[in-house]
Scaffold this active site. Sequence first.
Site, PDB file in Angstrom:
ATOM      1  N   CYS A   1      46.416 -37.508 -35.870  1.00 24.86           N
ATOM      2  CA  CYS A   1      46.936 -38.879 -35.843  1.00 24.86           C
ATOM      3  C   CYS A   1      46.441 -39.694 -37.037  1.00 24.86           C
ATOM      4  CB  CYS A   1      46.577 -39.578 -34.537  1.00 24.86           C
ATOM      5  SG  CYS A   1      44.811 -39.676 -34.167  1.00 24.86           S
TER       6      CYS A   1
ATOM      7  N   HIS B   1      42.523 -42.809 -30.809  1.00 21.67           N
ATOM      8  CA  HIS B   1      43.790 -42.638 -31.523  1.00 21.67           C
ATOM      9  C   HIS B   1      43.863 -43.605 -32.696  1.00 21.67           C
ATOM     10  CE1 HIS B   1      47.768 -40.956 -31.807  1.00 21.67           C
ATOM     11  NE2 HIS B   1      48.365 -42.145 -31.744  1.00 21.67           N
TER      12      HIS B   1
ATOM     13  N   ASP C   1      53.528 -45.054 -33.154  1.00 25.14           N
ATOM     14  CA  ASP C   1      52.695 -43.933 -32.705  1.00 25.14           C
ATOM     15  C   ASP C   1      53.161 -42.647 -33.364  1.00 25.14           C
ATOM     16  OD1 ASP C   1      51.223 -42.031 -31.249  1.00 25.14           O
ATOM     17  OD2 ASP C   1      51.207 -43.303 -29.476  1.00 25.14           O
TER      18      ASP C   1
END
Length: 258
Positions: free
Chosen positions: A88, A194, A212
Amino acid sequence: MRKQCHFNETCGSDVEGPCCHKKWNQSSVSESLEQTKSFYQRPLPDHLISFSSSEGKFLFRQALEAGHMEAFFRLSEQFSTQQEPAFCALATLSMCLNAMKIDPNRVWKGPWRWYSDEMLDCCISLEIIKEKGLTIKEFICLARCEGIKVDSKPADTGSIENFREDVKLVTSNEDVCLVVSYSRKGLGQTGSGHFSPIAGFHPEKDMVLVLDTARFKYGCHWVPLHMLWESMNTFDDVTKEPRGYLLLRSCQHSETCL
């Protein structure tokens, strides 16, 4: 080329073969998926609003009219799904680098110079990142390796008011990228730490648009700003250090990269 079907029969890639029309037994398919423990996305919690929903589109239009979707366009042009479950941070950084039109000065593929996840390994090996992900300090190291000025904002020493002002600044500007490091649990999502870029802000609803990069899990969504702040105002389980957010700028637009 030929591709393998779920039940080990072959189909042509351009022409549908017999297996493409085979009627599956639903219980067998369910049993097979359960055995492999695979997943296809997760539903968003009710307090988060899907970007592609009717309400999400309405929020986008209003935020655009308010002048707080300027960051969205360059980021969305470079938006890609992270290449590994723990990438991520790399996907977020490569998206920001490409959005800010930073030349990597090295070849991606063919004759083209471009950023992708696997090119960001100057501070830590990709194999370690695949296993453990990145800490916020390692993210900063990678960004600085690529000629980015990083302004780090730990949540434990900041305030929600300052965060809101930075969100307003970034979403009305094309030259700055805001990256949040947060706990998914704070948003009612599955998982833990994250990284994501922020692409928009709805001032009336006080909500931010999160792009995202784990699109196999959650799509883009609108998040109440206070909830995102609370999810950043937590400590990394591994480093025991605070999460927070980062402001990224190209050194071409800054006096110094230090």
